[in-house]
Scaffold this active site. Structure first.
Site, PDB file in Angstrom:
ATOM      1  N   ASP A  74      31.285  40.764  34.388  1.00  0.00           N
ATOM      2  CA  ASP A  74      30.504  41.399  33.154  1.00  0.00           C
ATOM      3  C   ASP A  74      30.014  40.320  32.515  1.00  0.00           C
ATOM      4  O   ASP A  74      28.927  40.199  31.890  1.00  0.00           O
ATOM      5  CB  ASP A  74      31.218  42.532  32.458  1.00  0.00           C
ATOM      6  CG  ASP A  74      31.833  43.600  33.440  1.00  0.00           C
ATOM      7  OD1 ASP A  74      31.264  43.924  34.334  1.00  0.00           O
ATOM      8  OD2 ASP A  74      32.773  44.230  33.038  1.00  0.00           O
ATOM      9  N   ASP A 124      39.351  42.744  28.461  1.00  0.00           N
ATOM     10  CA  ASP A 124      37.973  42.812  29.238  1.00  0.00           C
ATOM     11  C   ASP A 124      36.908  42.071  28.478  1.00  0.00           C
ATOM     12  O   ASP A 124      35.934  41.479  28.830  1.00  0.00           O
ATOM     13  CB  ASP A 124      37.784  44.328  29.252  1.00  0.00           C
ATOM     14  CG  ASP A 124      38.239  45.021  30.582  1.00  0.00           C
ATOM     15  OD1 ASP A 124      39.222  44.202  31.018  1.00  0.00           O
ATOM     16  OD2 ASP A 124      37.652  46.076  31.144  1.00  0.00           O
TER      17      ASP A 124
END
Length: 316
Positions: free
Chosen positions: A257, A293
């Site tokens: 990502d 994350d």
């Protein structure tokens, strides 16, 4: 708006200790989801990002919305669902090289995303629409929402970026392959990993995969090959852009990502394809050095300092 993305974000619980999760007595709470990770990555790099989703009308959903809004992402298109919960997942870090993820997302609010949640005017004003292969795996209504977003983007000449983000736990391999190939045929830019390319086409040679993805219809393919970096392919040229080495990977989840955010940021800033891929490599490497994350997603000056300090080949 620079980019609009849509998909599920969940509450992430990570044991405060490493090893088997059964022995963990305390957990930290964070938030994670491919699309919101990407959107946050772009806002930290100085761009405007909007996120379309659903969350439960519960304390975890409220905390998630506050967090993502606080990161500068526009959440005006996120619906609060009073009849379904916010999804959660656990990240078990057994060692630096072994991370296991367990999802509790079935029946979540985000799995009820539908085409009725997609506003044409919201997507039409964006420069890019970002989609991942996770969202259509959640439910038929989510798949329909993705198709609706794609149709709107095409109608208004909004470029579509597709990250396959294969999640085998969510659907059968046959259906996953069929849907991912169908999406790959409708987008402008595709960002597969080498393993995803092998899953979709049964090939592992980068040059062969680049040509196969271009033949599907994309005008630009960026194929991630781990620590080596990433290849890019157009109908005119192809090249391997070397990655940035790191001595110790703390948490690899979210690196893809981060890569996507860094790469898209480069395109938005008018960099060449090679320079955009290089920025993506740098952001992806930086994410692996921090637990969480989104916690390792850098601001633009940090990326520039990292790239200037390390070059492409220096251990960090």
């Amino acid at each position: 708006m620079d980019i609009v993305t849509l998909g599920e974000t969940m509450v992430l619980f990570t044991p405060d200790s490493t090893g088997l999760m059964r022995y963990a007595n305390s957990f930290s709470r964070k938030f994670g989801g491919a699309e919101s990770n990407y959107a946050i990555g772009l806002t930290r790099l100085g761009h405007q990002a909007g996120w379309i989703s659903r969350v439960g009308d519960d304390e975890l959903g409220k905390a998630m919305l506050a967090f993502i809004r606080g990161e500068g992402v526009d959440v005006s298109q996120v619906k609060v669902d009073d009849s379904a919960p916010t999804g959660i997942y656990f990240k078990e870090i057994r060692s630096a090289n072994e991370v296991r993820v367990q999802y509790y997302r079935k029946g979540s609010a985000a799995s009820r995303l539908s085409m009725e949640d997609i506003r044409e005017d919201y997507i039409a004003q964006a420069k890019y629409l970002h989609i991942s292969g996770i969202t259509p795996a959640l439910s038929e209504s989510c798949h329909e929402a993705i198709n609706e977003a794609i149709a709107i983007a095409k109608k208004h000449d909004v470029k579509i970026i597709f990250d396959p983000n294969l999640r085998k736990k969510l659907w059968t391999e046959d259906k996953a392959r069929r849907v991912l190939l169908d999406l790959a045929a409708q987008v402008d830019i595709i960002l597969p990993g080498i393993d995803e390319g092998k899953f979709m086409f049964g090939e592992s040679d980068p040059e062969t995969l680049g040509r196969l993805f271009l033949d599907q219809g994309a005008s630009l393919v960026v194929l991630k090959v781990g620590a080596k970096g990433a290849y890019y392919f157009t109908n005119e040229e192809s090249k391997l852009v070397s990655g940035f080495k790191v001595d110790q990977i703390v948490d690899p989840v979210g690196a893809g990502d981060g890569f996507a955010a860094g790469f898209t940021s480069g395109l938005l800033d008018g960099l060449s394809i090679e320079q955009a891929v290089q920025r993506g490599n740098a952001v992806g490497a930086m994410v692996t050095m921090i637990n969480g994350d989104v916690e390792g997603l850098p601001e633009k000056y940090e990326v520039e300092n990292f790239m200037n300090a390390t070059g492409e080949d220096v251990s960090r």
